[in-house]
Enzyme design. Structure first.
Site, PDB file in Angstrom:
ATOM      1  N   TYR A  96      10.892 -13.555  27.721  1.00 35.04           N
ATOM      2  CA  TYR A  96      11.175 -14.748  28.700  1.00 35.04           C
ATOM      3  C   TYR A  96      12.040 -14.262  29.843  1.00 35.04           C
ATOM      4  O   TYR A  96      11.784 -14.503  31.150  1.00 35.04           O
ATOM      5  CB  TYR A  96      11.559 -16.022  28.089  1.00 35.04           C
ATOM      6  CG  TYR A  96      10.590 -16.563  26.997  1.00 35.04           C
ATOM      7  CD1 TYR A  96       9.467 -17.268  27.295  1.00 35.04           C
ATOM      8  CD2 TYR A  96      11.210 -16.424  25.700  1.00 35.04           C
ATOM      9  CE1 TYR A  96       8.823 -17.824  26.262  1.00 35.04           C
ATOM     10  CE2 TYR A  96      10.161 -16.877  24.599  1.00 35.04           C
ATOM     11  CZ  TYR A  96       9.024 -17.579  25.096  1.00 35.04           C
ATOM     12  OH  TYR A  96       8.146 -18.118  23.980  1.00 35.04           O
ATOM     13  N   CYS A 134      -0.026 -16.116  27.947  1.00 33.68           N
ATOM     14  CA  CYS A 134       1.535 -16.670  27.382  1.00 33.68           C
ATOM     15  C   CYS A 134       1.912 -16.209  26.209  1.00 33.68           C
ATOM     16  O   CYS A 134       3.217 -16.236  25.542  1.00 33.68           O
ATOM     17  CB  CYS A 134       1.420 -18.221  27.874  1.00 33.68           C
ATOM     18  SG  CYS A 134       0.273 -19.313  26.555  1.00 33.68           S
TER      19      CYS A 134
END
Length: 176
Positions: A96, A134
């Site tokens: 992230y 994702c």
């Protein structure tokens, strides 16, 4: 925007896909918005989307090759999603925090961890899951989260196993 359902071997079951004249605008693992949604009647689009997602999930293709309609994302969210889509190929992951830095969106953020947490929220709001992968965004110390609770994490693990990032477990039901 019209919708179609694609059967998948994923732990979540079928995917619901929204298409427009520009491409795939929405893709979800765990259902779609409530109410009656217009069904896609374009046989060519149905066949293309179904065939490409099927080939990808069967391990016959490493690329979906479907055009994306980016209209359901904007601003920093779109910039982060496009960075992921462009820079993180099949079989690779990014944290992230690394995605936050690579996107260039968070250059003025000074609070430790805020950019990474914000990217996590952006991934949870990804309107075109699978097409914008994702599932390839992971925590610095493990797999990280995925929308949909336990089933969502199972989908993330399944996709990362398909891509060779994780080793298959004894209950793996995907292609070898």
């Amino acid at each position: 925007m019209s919708w179609l359902t694609v059967e998948t071997p994923l732990p979540s079951g079928p995917m619901h896909i929204a298409v427009t004249p520009l491409g795939v605008a929405a893709a979800g693992y765990l259902g779609h918005a409530g109410g009656e949604l217009p069904h896609c009647t374009d046989e060519s689009k149905i066949a293309t989307v179904t065939d490409r997602i099927g080939a990808y999930l069967a391990g016959r293709s490493r690329e979906l090759g479907l055009p994306i309609d980016w209209s359901l994302s904007a601003g920093p969210h779109r910039a982060v999603l496009q960075t992921l889509w462009r820079d993180v190929p099949f079989g690779r992951t990014i944290t992230y925090g690394e995605l936050a830095a690579r996107s260039g969106v968070f250059e003025s953020v000074t609070e430790p961890g805020l950019a990474a947490r914000t990217v996590g929220q952006m991934m949870a709001a990804n309107p075109v899951a699978l097409l914008v992968p994702c599932h390839r965004v992971v925590a610095a110390d493990g797999i990280g989260g995925f929308g949909g609770g336990r089933v969502g994490i199972d989908v993330k693990r399944w996709l990362l196993t398909l891509e060779g990032v994780l080793e298959p477990t004894l209950d793996w039901n995907g292609p070898l």
